[in-house]
Design an enzyme around this catalytic site. Structure first.
Site, PDB file in Angstrom:
ATOM      1  N   CYS A   5       0.827  -1.204   0.000  1.00 31.80           N
ATOM      2  CA  CYS A   5       0.000   0.000   0.000  1.00 31.80           C
ATOM      3  C   CYS A   5       0.863   1.257   0.000  1.00 31.80           C
ATOM      4  O   CYS A   5       1.411   1.637   1.040  1.00 31.80           O
ATOM      5  CB  CYS A   5      -0.920  -0.010   1.231  1.00 31.80           C
ATOM      6  SG  CYS A   5      -1.935   1.465   1.395  1.00 31.80           S
ATOM      7  N   CYS A  11      -0.522   4.020   2.247  1.00 31.84           N
ATOM      8  CA  CYS A  11      -0.270   3.806   3.671  1.00 31.84           C
ATOM      9  C   CYS A  11       1.182   4.108   4.040  1.00 31.84           C
ATOM     10  O   CYS A  11       1.455   4.718   5.081  1.00 31.84           O
ATOM     11  CB  CYS A  11      -0.576   2.359   4.054  1.00 31.84           C
ATOM     12  SG  CYS A  11      -2.186   1.750   3.533  1.00 31.84           S
ATOM     13  N   ASP A  12       2.130   3.676   3.204  1.00 32.61           N
ATOM     14  CA  ASP A  12       3.537   3.663   3.596  1.00 32.61           C
ATOM     15  C   ASP A  12       4.459   4.536   2.750  1.00 32.61           C
ATOM     16  O   ASP A  12       5.648   4.655   3.060  1.00 32.61           O
ATOM     17  CB  ASP A  12       4.065   2.219   3.552  1.00 32.61           C
ATOM     18  CG  ASP A  12       3.287   1.295   4.469  1.00 32.61           C
ATOM     19  OD1 ASP A  12       2.857   1.757   5.542  1.00 32.61           O
ATOM     20  OD2 ASP A  12       3.097   0.118   4.110  1.00 32.61           O
TER      21      ASP A  12
END
Length: 318
Positions: free
Chosen positions: A137, A140-141
């Site tokens: 992701c 997300c990261d």
């Protein structure tokens, strides 16, 4: 009366676009609805930086915001939400039971819309370095990789979209794809090829992810030149396909050879009163717009099913 004591008209498993659309339609039809979700509303779409292809949003919309709006709309019409993990289901009989870590919930009808998850690459180093440079992701990261070099693996829409998002953070993005041609839609391919931060590495597969406390490099193999080498990077993002979230069903419902649920055009499964919608259903196109359509169809047919049950009960009592 607690939720565990309530007999709902419809229980929806999954709070993604399919499940929440079904909840909106069913709640507006005065059905009592419970949505069970174990993460964020919106499902996988909540991890998308921007949704550009959903009608009505010419400038696009952030995936997390889209999921929150769907939940807000469902709640507005009376939908209840439960944040818990599904362990198993019991589908036989007039009452369907959903067993979770928070207890058992009961419904007259059930919609399964638990979506999909990212497929692992299954190469050495992936499990060991998951969360330490291996990610599924970018949204997300991605922010952890400011001015660093990373690899994105895949050639479809998701891989191309996330490679483009990654250029906001990374100094260099290597897009590795196992085929000669990318599979994403034309507009995304054009954007990727025009971005100076992205370098395409085609006809190539990742055979190993290297590092001790974090990703240090990936081992690549060029299938055409039969050449293997290590590429120094600090992160790798995997977009190599999806797996349906159906393990909790056991053998309760028929599935395709890839584990997707089989339904007819009315979203009906082989069990009366049980429906499936969204990405976990066997179909040709998995997009937000098709998930929303599936959810609406399932909710309408669940309402029809309940009406038929009432008619039968009325006829019995005459």
């Amino acid at each position: 009366m607690t939720r565990q004591e309530t007999l709902y008209d419809l229980i929806v498993l999954g709070g993604g676009p399919a499940g929440l659309t079904a909840a909106i339609y069913a709640s507006r039809s005065r059905m009592s609805v419970l949505v069970i979700e174990h993460m964020l509303s919106g499902g996988q779409i909540a991890t998308s930086d921007i949704v550009e292809n959903y009608p009505g949003f010419p400038e696009g919309i952030n995936g997390l915001e889209f999921g929150q709006l769907l939940e807000e709309q469902a709640r507005k019409f009376g939908t209840e939400m439960a944040l818990t993990t599904i362990e198993r289901v019991s589908l036989q009989g007039d009452v369907k039971e959903v067993h979770t870590t928070e207890g058992t919930f009961r419904g007259k009808t059930l919609l399964i819309a638990t979506g999909t998850r990212s497929r692992p690459l299954d190469v050495p180093g992936e499990k060991e370095l998951k969360g330490k440079g291996v990610s599924y992701c970018v949204t997300c990261d991605g922010s952890f990789y400011h001015d660093k070099e990373v690899v994105v693996v895949g050639g479809g829409d998701s891989a191309l979209e996330e490679a483009l998002v990654m250029t906001k953070f990374a100094s260099k993005v290597y897009l590795v794809h196992r085929r000669e041609e990318l599979r994403g839609i034309g507009i995304l391919q054009d954007r990727v090829k025009a971005n100076p931060k992205i370098e395409l590495i085609l006809n190539t597969v990742v055979t190993k992810i290297n590092g001790t406390d974090g990703v240090e490099s990936v081992t690549l193999h060029d299938k055409v030149q039969n050449k293997t080498w290590d590429l120094a990077v600090e992160g790798i993002f995997l977009y190599v396909g999806l797996l349906p979230n159906t393990e909790f069903l056991g053998d309760e419902l028929p599935q395709s050879k890839h584990g997707y649920l089989l339904t007819n055009e009315d979203m009906e499964t082989s069990v009366p009163g049980v429906y499936a919608a969204g990405d976990l259903r066997e179909k040709s196109l998995r997009q937000v717009v098709t998930a929303v359509s599936d959810g609406a169809i399932a909710a309408v047919n669940a309402a029809h099913y309940l009406d038929e049950l009432k008619e039968r009960e009325a006829n019995k009592s005459e």
